[in-house]
Design an enzyme around this catalytic site. Structure first.
Site, PDB file in Angstrom:
ATOM      1  N   LEU A  33      58.190  66.184  70.413  1.00  0.00           N
ATOM      2  CA  LEU A  33      59.104  65.349  71.197  1.00  0.00           C
ATOM      3  C   LEU A  33      60.566  65.765  71.042  1.00  0.00           C
ATOM      4  O   LEU A  33      60.971  66.272  69.999  1.00  0.00           O
ATOM      5  CB  LEU A  33      58.935  63.878  70.789  1.00  0.00           C
ATOM      6  CG  LEU A  33      57.530  63.303  70.962  1.00  0.00           C
ATOM      7  CD1 LEU A  33      57.508  61.815  70.597  1.00  0.00           C
ATOM      8  CD2 LEU A  33      57.005  63.493  72.383  1.00  0.00           C
ATOM      9  N   HIS A  34      61.318  65.522  72.099  1.00  0.00           N
ATOM     10  CA  HIS A  34      62.760  65.794  72.115  1.00  0.00           C
ATOM     11  C   HIS A  34      63.430  64.663  72.890  1.00  0.00           C
ATOM     12  O   HIS A  34      62.756  63.708  73.334  1.00  0.00           O
ATOM     13  CB  HIS A  34      63.042  67.167  72.732  1.00  0.00           C
ATOM     14  CG  HIS A  34      62.347  67.390  74.050  1.00  0.00           C
ATOM     15  ND1 HIS A  34      62.647  66.657  75.181  1.00  0.00           N
ATOM     16  CD2 HIS A  34      61.351  68.236  74.410  1.00  0.00           C
ATOM     17  CE1 HIS A  34      61.895  67.054  76.179  1.00  0.00           C
ATOM     18  NE2 HIS A  34      61.079  68.009  75.744  1.00  0.00           N
ATOM     19  N   HIS A  37      61.840  63.317  76.181  1.00  0.00           N
ATOM     20  CA  HIS A  37      60.757  62.329  76.031  1.00  0.00           C
ATOM     21  C   HIS A  37      61.325  60.963  75.646  1.00  0.00           C
ATOM     22  O   HIS A  37      60.888  59.930  76.168  1.00  0.00           O
ATOM     23  CB  HIS A  37      59.781  62.762  74.929  1.00  0.00           C
ATOM     24  CG  HIS A  37      59.095  64.061  75.167  1.00  0.00           C
ATOM     25  ND1 HIS A  37      59.374  65.205  74.441  1.00  0.00           N
ATOM     26  CD2 HIS A  37      58.130  64.417  76.053  1.00  0.00           C
ATOM     27  CE1 HIS A  37      58.594  66.192  74.860  1.00  0.00           C
ATOM     28  NE2 HIS A  37      57.837  65.748  75.837  1.00  0.00           N
ATOM     29  N   MET A 186      65.621  70.366  78.463  1.00  0.00           N
ATOM     30  CA  MET A 186      64.888  70.239  77.200  1.00  0.00           C
ATOM     31  C   MET A 186      63.402  70.421  77.456  1.00  0.00           C
ATOM     32  O   MET A 186      62.861  69.923  78.440  1.00  0.00           O
ATOM     33  CB  MET A 186      65.153  68.881  76.578  1.00  0.00           C
ATOM     34  CG  MET A 186      66.567  68.770  76.079  1.00  0.00           C
ATOM     35  SD  MET A 186      66.767  67.305  75.065  1.00  0.00           S
ATOM     36  CE  MET A 186      68.504  67.490  74.660  1.00  0.00           C
ATOM     37  N   SER A 188      59.541  71.312  75.061  1.00  0.00           N
ATOM     38  CA  SER A 188      58.889  71.642  73.788  1.00  0.00           C
ATOM     39  C   SER A 188      58.777  73.158  73.637  1.00  0.00           C
ATOM     40  O   SER A 188      58.808  73.692  72.531  1.00  0.00           O
ATOM     41  CB  SER A 188      57.493  71.018  73.738  1.00  0.00           C
ATOM     42  OG  SER A 188      57.574  69.656  74.095  1.00  0.00           O
TER      43      SER A 188
HETATM   44  P1  AMP Z   1      55.134  66.992  78.020  1.00  0.00           P
HETATM   45  O1  AMP Z   1      55.053  66.534  76.602  1.00  0.00           O
HETATM   46  O2  AMP Z   1      55.798  68.299  78.196  1.00  0.00           O
HETATM   47  O3  AMP Z   1      53.800  66.883  78.725  1.00  0.00           O
HETATM   48  O4  AMP Z   1      56.095  65.956  78.759  1.00  0.00           O
HETATM   49  C1  AMP Z   1      55.828  64.580  78.720  1.00  0.00           C
HETATM   50  C2  AMP Z   1      56.713  63.900  79.720  1.00  0.00           C
HETATM   51  O5  AMP Z   1      58.078  64.142  79.382  1.00  0.00           O
HETATM   52  C3  AMP Z   1      56.520  64.415  81.152  1.00  0.00           C
HETATM   53  O6  AMP Z   1      56.577  63.330  82.051  1.00  0.00           O
HETATM   54  C4  AMP Z   1      57.696  65.345  81.324  1.00  0.00           C
HETATM   55  O7  AMP Z   1      58.093  65.505  82.675  1.00  0.00           O
HETATM   56  C5  AMP Z   1      58.769  64.616  80.534  1.00  0.00           C
HETATM   57  N1  AMP Z   1      59.835  65.536  80.134  1.00  0.00           N
HETATM   58  C6  AMP Z   1      59.694  66.748  79.552  1.00  0.00           C
HETATM   59  N2  AMP Z   1      60.892  67.337  79.391  1.00  0.00           N
HETATM   60  C7  AMP Z   1      61.810  66.472  79.885  1.00  0.00           C
HETATM   61  C8  AMP Z   1      63.237  66.506  80.031  1.00  0.00           C
HETATM   62  N3  AMP Z   1      63.958  67.552  79.621  1.00  0.00           N
HETATM   63  N4  AMP Z   1      63.855  65.439  80.583  1.00  0.00           N
HETATM   64  C9  AMP Z   1      63.122  64.369  81.012  1.00  0.00           C
HETATM   65  N5  AMP Z   1      61.803  64.267  80.913  1.00  0.00           N
HETATM   66  C10 AMP Z   1      61.148  65.305  80.365  1.00  0.00           C
END
Ligand code: AMP
Length: 279
Positions: A33-34, A37, A186, A188
């Site tokens: 997470l960042h 998220h 951002m 992962s």
């Molecule tokens: P992930 O863990 O990559 O599957 O992402 C989980 C959720 O976080 C998804 O809905 C992504 O679109 C959202 N997300 C990932 N990176 C960002 C970001 N930089 N800004 C906003 N939402 C994000």
């Protein structure tokens, strides 16, 4: 924050809590997470009574096995970040919890052209995997509101379609992209960039900015110039497209579309990055 590993326990808890009319917001993630998220958690906390986050690295959505094996796992830090953000529930299922009969021969979703355009074209099977995991998670959590990032623009369109196909009433909120101070979205996957690749990676944001400033006046020249920015930064481009924001079909004449979105997917070394900007 309560952590559940089994869907039956989570369902029981949610049934008790929602009986009195409390609303449920859901933020599905793959962990590592960042702040992007966490921004989704913050929006869910504002809009709903109970925020459920899931962390599950879904094997069925990785078309590249190396990408799956190298996906970063930072669970302890993730838990601390979610606690600090005021998350109510963390759902941490194992693979057999979501796929009790295995991950082969799973159901198929009709996603229309979303599966052949852009991400659909370059990551065959990816959105089927996304729908396979999301249909399971949505059936377990049954959220009133679902919070996902614009960072994955096409994924938001796929999930909107999945909600329709499943006839679920959950409202999908497409939340803003959170960026590093130099503009890099951002992700992962940024953790896997070397210092030089990390410096190169800002070219994606510069290319998107150029498109937002110049595409309407000079579409072809702007696309060529954006491509040059990426190539000078050693990117291998999967796609660089300005598309109709409602269909993702490429746009050559800006007058033809009501809304435009610029989308980029490109490799910096072995790391595939995606980003977009609504023009
Ligand atoms: P992930 O863990 O990559 O599957 O992402 C989980 C959720 O976080 C998804 O809905 C992504 O679109 C959202 N997300 C990932 N990176 C960002 C970001 N930089 N800004 C906003 N939402 C994000």
């Amino acid at each position: 924050m309560i952590i559940f590993q089994h869907s039956a326990d989570l369902t029981k808890w949610l049934n008790q809590e929602t009986a009195s009319g409390r609303s449920v917001g859901f933020v599905p993630t793959m962990g590592a997470l960042h702040a992007g998220h966490i921004s989704l958690i913050a929006i869910s906390n504002l809009e709903t009574d109970i925020t459920v986050c899931s962390i599950f690295v879904n094997p069925t959505q990785f078309n590249d096995p190396k990408d799956f094996q190298k996906y970063p796992i930072t669970l302890e830090k993730d838990i601390a970040m979610l606690e600090a953000a005021g998350t109510d529930i963390l759902f941490l299922p194992g693979v057999s919890e979501l796929y009790p009969t295995g991950t082969r021969g799973l159901e198929h979703y009709d996603l229309g052209s979303l599966e052949t355009l852009l991400e659909g074209k370059y990551r065959p099977g990816h959105f089927q995997g996304v729908c396979q995991v999301m249909s399971r998670l949505l059936n377990i959590v049954r959220p009133d509101d679902l919070f996902m990032g614009q960072k994955d623009y096409q994924q938001c369109m796929v999930i909107q379609r999945l909600l329709t196909l499943m006839d679920l009433p959950s409202r999908l909120h497409r939340c803003p992209i959170i960026r590093e101070s130099d503009g890099l979205a951002m992700s992962s996957r940024n953790l896997r960039l070397s210092p030089k690749q990390r410096a190169n990676a800002t070219a994606i944001y510069r290319a998107l900015l150029l498109l937002s400033q110049q595409f309407r006046a000079a579409p072809t020249t702007a696309l060529v110039a954006a491509g040059v920015i990426l190539k000078e930064a050693e990117f291998q481009i999967d796609y660089l497209s300005v598309a109709d924001a409602a269909t993702l079909e490429p746009v050559t004449d800006p007058a033809d579309a009501a809304g435009l979105v610029a989308l980029i997917a490109a490799f910096q070394g072995e790391v595939r990055l995606i980003d977009n900007m609504i023009l």
